[in-house]
Scaffold this motif. Structure first.
Motif, PDB file in Angstrom:
ATOM      1  N   THR A   1       0.817  -1.218   0.000  1.00  0.00           N
ATOM      2  CA  THR A   1       0.000   0.000   0.000  1.00  0.00           C
ATOM      3  C   THR A   1       0.849   1.266   0.000  1.00  0.00           C
ATOM      4  N   ASN A   2       2.153   1.108   0.045  1.00  0.00           N
ATOM      5  CA  ASN A   2       3.025   2.280   0.134  1.00  0.00           C
ATOM      6  C   ASN A   2       3.794   2.553  -1.156  1.00  0.00           C
ATOM      7  N   ILE A   3       3.229   2.164  -2.311  1.00  0.00           N
ATOM      8  CA  ILE A   3       3.875   2.446  -3.596  1.00  0.00           C
ATOM      9  C   ILE A   3       3.833   3.951  -3.840  1.00  0.00           C
ATOM     10  N   PRO A   4       4.943   4.596  -4.155  1.00  0.00           N
ATOM     11  CA  PRO A   4       4.921   6.029  -4.460  1.00  0.00           C
ATOM     12  C   PRO A   4       3.958   6.347  -5.610  1.00  0.00           C
ATOM     13  N   THR A   5       3.381   7.536  -5.573  1.00  0.00           N
ATOM     14  CA  THR A   5       2.331   7.893  -6.534  1.00  0.00           C
ATOM     15  C   THR A   5       2.863   8.463  -7.845  1.00  0.00           C
ATOM     16  N   GLU A   6       4.131   8.824  -7.918  1.00  0.00           N
ATOM     17  CA  GLU A   6       4.679   9.367  -9.161  1.00  0.00           C
ATOM     18  C   GLU A   6       4.501   8.358 -10.292  1.00  0.00           C
ATOM     19  N   ARG A   7       4.218   8.861 -11.492  1.00  0.00           N
ATOM     20  CA  ARG A   7       4.068   7.967 -12.649  1.00  0.00           C
ATOM     21  C   ARG A   7       5.399   7.303 -12.995  1.00  0.00           C
ATOM     22  N   ASN A   8       6.475   8.074 -13.041  1.00  0.00           N
ATOM     23  CA  ASN A   8       7.800   7.528 -13.362  1.00  0.00           C
ATOM     24  C   ASN A   8       8.388   6.907 -12.105  1.00  0.00           C
ATOM     25  N   LYS A   9       8.743   5.642 -12.224  1.00  0.00           N
ATOM     26  CA  LYS A   9       9.244   4.914 -11.056  1.00  0.00           C
ATOM     27  C   LYS A   9      10.558   4.206 -11.388  1.00  0.00           C
ATOM     28  N   ILE A  10      11.415   4.148 -10.393  1.00  0.00           N
ATOM     29  CA  ILE A  10      12.631   3.345 -10.461  1.00  0.00           C
ATOM     30  C   ILE A  10      12.448   2.227  -9.437  1.00  0.00           C
ATOM     31  N   TRP A  11      12.356   1.017  -9.937  1.00  0.00           N
ATOM     32  CA  TRP A  11      12.199  -0.165  -9.095  1.00  0.00           C
ATOM     33  C   TRP A  11      13.576  -0.766  -8.848  1.00  0.00           C
ATOM     34  N   LYS A  12      13.840  -1.154  -7.619  1.00  0.00           N
ATOM     35  CA  LYS A  12      15.095  -1.811  -7.263  1.00  0.00           C
ATOM     36  C   LYS A  12      14.741  -3.187  -6.709  1.00  0.00           C
ATOM     37  N   ILE A  13      15.258  -4.222  -7.340  1.00  0.00           N
ATOM     38  CA  ILE A  13      15.025  -5.587  -6.880  1.00  0.00           C
ATOM     39  C   ILE A  13      16.342  -6.134  -6.372  1.00  0.00           C
ATOM     40  N   SER A  14      16.355  -6.494  -5.094  1.00  0.00           N
ATOM     41  CA  SER A  14      17.556  -7.023  -4.448  1.00  0.00           C
ATOM     42  C   SER A  14      17.236  -8.403  -3.903  1.00  0.00           C
ATOM     43  N   ARG A  15      18.263  -9.203  -3.833  1.00  0.00           N
ATOM     44  CA  ARG A  15      18.076 -10.552  -3.315  1.00  0.00           C
ATOM     45  C   ARG A  15      19.273 -10.928  -2.473  1.00  0.00           C
ATOM     46  N   THR A  16      18.987 -11.391  -1.269  1.00  0.00           N
ATOM     47  CA  THR A  16      20.039 -11.910  -0.404  1.00  0.00           C
ATOM     48  C   THR A  16      19.841 -13.419  -0.318  1.00  0.00           C
ATOM     49  N   ALA A  17      20.613 -14.070   0.511  1.00  0.00           N
ATOM     50  CA  ALA A  17      20.455 -15.518   0.673  1.00  0.00           C
ATOM     51  C   ALA A  17      19.087 -15.856   1.263  1.00  0.00           C
TER      52      ALA A  17
END
Length: 130
Positions: free
Chosen positions: A93-109
């Motif tokens: 529910t906390n997705i920023p409202t700006e149309r242009n978005k930079i998504w960062k996908i990180s993965r740890t063990a």
């Protein structure tokens, strides 16, 4: 420094779906595998989709030998939805409202973490049964 500024300007431009690699932003081609070592890097994706557009981002992850190592899907629908096979659907529910978005996908063990415009919107265990 100038190269860093250029990368920042590229991130701020109105774009479609692009992926940031070490050398800069690249347009992605569906079905193409791009090498990325999640132990040392995160995946950055630039989008300009509205939340109700019906668009989606799908990221398949593979082991070095080519075997599947999981995937995640982000749906741009009336409700934001993240699907990861270890945990099912999540509705941040906390997705920023700006149309242009930079998504960062990180993965740890042990965790899959997704941030959008610097806001952590999803963090869940990648260990089955956790």
């Amino acid at each position: 420094r100038e190269r860093k500024r250029e990368r920042q300007r590229e991130r701020e431009r109105d774009t479609h779906t692009h992926m940031l690699v070490v050398t800069g932003w690249e347009t992605v081609t569906r079905g193409t595998k791009y090498p990325l070592d999640f132990s040392t890097h995160s995946l950055y994706i630039s989008t300009d989709s509205e939340s109700w557009s019906g668009d989606w981002i799908g990221v398949d992850m593979y082991k070095r030998g080519g075997d599947s190592d999981g995937y995640v899907v982000i749906y741009f629908d009336s409700e934001w939805a993240v699907y990861d096979p270890c945990n099912g659907y999540s509705y941040p529910t906390n997705i920023p409202t700006e149309r242009n978005k930079i998504w960062k996908i990180s993965r740890t063990a042990t965790y899959l973490i997704i941030s959008c415009n610097g806001v952590e919107v999803y963090k869940n265990s990648t260990v089955a049964g956790s």
